[in-house]
Design a protein around this motif. Structure first.
Motif, PDB file in Angstrom:
ATOM      1  N   PHE A  36      -4.703  -3.421   4.709  1.00 32.59           N
ATOM      2  CA  PHE A  36      -4.815  -2.167   3.832  1.00 32.59           C
ATOM      3  C   PHE A  36      -4.928  -2.616   2.357  1.00 32.59           C
ATOM      4  N   GLN A  37      -5.716  -1.973   1.486  1.00 27.60           N
ATOM      5  CA  GLN A  37      -6.032  -2.395   0.284  1.00 27.60           C
ATOM      6  C   GLN A  37      -5.551  -1.302  -0.982  1.00 27.60           C
ATOM      7  N   VAL A  38      -4.673  -1.827  -1.698  1.00 27.78           N
ATOM      8  CA  VAL A  38      -4.284  -0.664  -2.729  1.00 27.78           C
ATOM      9  C   VAL A  38      -5.391  -0.883  -3.911  1.00 27.78           C
ATOM     10  N   GLU A  39      -6.033   0.112  -4.166  1.00 28.13           N
ATOM     11  CA  GLU A  39      -7.298   0.309  -5.208  1.00 28.13           C
ATOM     12  C   GLU A  39      -6.439   0.886  -6.510  1.00 28.13           C
ATOM     13  N   GLN A  40      -6.508   0.545  -7.573  1.00 30.09           N
ATOM     14  CA  GLN A  40      -6.132   0.778  -8.756  1.00 30.09           C
ATOM     15  C   GLN A  40      -7.206   1.404  -9.620  1.00 30.09           C
ATOM     16  N   VAL A  41      -7.245   2.638  -9.910  1.00 33.89           N
ATOM     17  CA  VAL A  41      -8.252   3.557 -10.539  1.00 33.89           C
ATOM     18  C   VAL A  41      -7.698   4.309 -11.908  1.00 33.89           C
ATOM     19  N   GLU A  42      -8.205   3.868 -12.937  1.00 34.92           N
ATOM     20  CA  GLU A  42      -7.824   4.606 -14.096  1.00 34.92           C
ATOM     21  C   GLU A  42      -8.725   6.020 -14.399  1.00 34.92           C
ATOM     22  N   VAL A  43      -8.143   6.903 -14.866  1.00 38.73           N
ATOM     23  CA  VAL A  43      -8.906   8.273 -15.146  1.00 38.73           C
ATOM     24  C   VAL A  43      -8.582   8.847 -16.518  1.00 38.73           C
ATOM     25  N   HIS A  73       2.017   1.357  12.106  1.00 36.89           N
ATOM     26  CA  HIS A  73       1.124   1.219  10.951  1.00 36.89           C
ATOM     27  C   HIS A  73       1.589   2.197   9.591  1.00 36.89           C
ATOM     28  N   LEU A  74       1.731   3.276  10.098  1.00 35.67           N
ATOM     29  CA  LEU A  74       2.289   4.346   8.875  1.00 35.67           C
ATOM     30  C   LEU A  74       3.487   3.935   8.182  1.00 35.67           C
ATOM     31  N   GLU A  75       4.522   3.463   9.337  1.00 37.32           N
ATOM     32  CA  GLU A  75       5.598   2.936   8.555  1.00 37.32           C
ATOM     33  C   GLU A  75       5.291   1.895   7.553  1.00 37.32           C
ATOM     34  N   GLY A  76       4.406   1.138   7.925  1.00 36.56           N
ATOM     35  CA  GLY A  76       4.167  -0.186   6.823  1.00 36.56           C
ATOM     36  C   GLY A  76       3.653   0.485   5.794  1.00 36.56           C
ATOM     37  N   VAL A  77       2.730   1.547   5.958  1.00 33.03           N
ATOM     38  CA  VAL A  77       1.701   2.067   4.633  1.00 33.03           C
ATOM     39  C   VAL A  77       2.857   2.805   3.982  1.00 33.03           C
ATOM     40  N   VAL A  78       3.729   3.529   4.444  1.00 33.76           N
ATOM     41  CA  VAL A  78       4.977   4.146   3.632  1.00 33.76           C
ATOM     42  C   VAL A  78       5.618   3.103   2.947  1.00 33.76           C
TER      43      VAL A  78
END
Length: 284
Positions: A36-43, A73-78
């Motif tokens: 899984f990838q955490v995408e950092q986006v500025e707005v 998977h979902l537990e890990g994502v949380v």
């Protein structure tokens, strides 16, 4: 399957159960944060009060629990979500695919563990309606997640307001942007959650939203570096993945977490999105 078709739904449920039985060969049921990838986006948000400068919204989309995404998977994502310490969490629909009852407890158990500093908010997707919008809404309510489908919620800091609005499934004709606009206060910037990204062509015209956050497309599940995806479908023909300017509004389409019928992704890593809201430079 635009509307609920019992025969089509039964076929897809049978297909999903068959693939689940072969999970050990076609997908790893164990969680690995590297998947899984955490995408950092500025707005940049016009009219954003400085008190909300650097406010962090973390978005999840298209969980599709019970397909490639397992309860583990979902537990890990949380846990990854909570490690980011977001101010608020948004979820842009499709919590499940074609089977709900088998995973309802696991879905609720994981959603209850989300720990934003302030709020969790969500809208529903087409798959949620195909199975049971009422049951999904009950799970959200018990998980302390605010359903903003065809509604909005206002976050207030020091008398400054930030509105998080939402529309229900566009694909199934459940959206009522007119009701949202009728209720939405005239003052304070607004962000729209809409499962289907191409709705940006409509929401942007209103001039009321600085940002629309969507999913639905899974990023096409196949991205060509530098070119994007050639896989397009209903309601993600124009904005299938990433950040776009649609008029004066930013449209962000998440690649989502899960998959639907086809359990594979190529150059299209499942995504957790952190959207950091910024004041215009002349304000700070």
């Amino acid at each position: 399957m635009k509307e609920k078709d019992p025969n089509a739904l039964k076929y897809r449920q049978k297909l999903q159960r068959g693939m689940t039985n072969w999970r050990h060969k076609i997908g790893n049921p164990e969680f690995n944060h590297k998947d899984f990838q955490v995408e950092q986006v500025e707005v940049i948000v016009p009219n954003l009060d400085p008190v909300f400068h650097n406010y962090r919204l973390l978005n999840l989309s298209d969980i599709h629990l019970g397909q490639w995404i397992t309860p583990k998977h979902l537990e890990g994502v949380v846990q990854m979500v909570n490690d980011e310490k977001p101010d608020s969490i948004t979820i842009t629909g499709d919590f499940v695919s074609y089977i709900l009852d088998d995973v309802a407890w696991d879905l609720e158990n994981s959603l209850k563990k989300l720990k934003p500093k302030e709020f969790s908010l969500a809208v529903l997707g087409n798959h949620d309606h195909w199975l049971s919008a009422d049951k999904i809404r009950e799970i959200l309510h018990r998980s302390n997640i605010i359903d903003v489908s065809n509604s909005f919620h206002t976050i207030t800091h020091d008398e400054a307001h930030l509105h998080i609005a939402g529309v229900d499934s566009v694909m199934l004709g459940k959206h009522r942007l007119d009701l949202v606009l009728e209720k939405l206060p005239a003052e304070g910037p607004a962000i729209l959650l809409a499962h289907e990204p191409d709705f940006a062509d409509i929401s942007s015209i209103t001039g009321r939203f600085s940002l629309q956050i969507s999913g639905h497309s899974h990023g096409g599940q196949f991205l060509i570096p530098g070119l994007g995806t050639f896989i397009r479908g209903p309601h993600f023909l124009k904005y299938p993945a990433g950040k776009y300017m649609v008029g004066d509004m930013v449209q962000y389409t998440s690649r989502g977490l899960g998959t639907n019928v086809f359990w594979f992704r190529i150059n299209c890593t499942p995504e957790i999105t952190v959207l950091t809201l910024k004041c215009p430079k002349d304000v700070i």
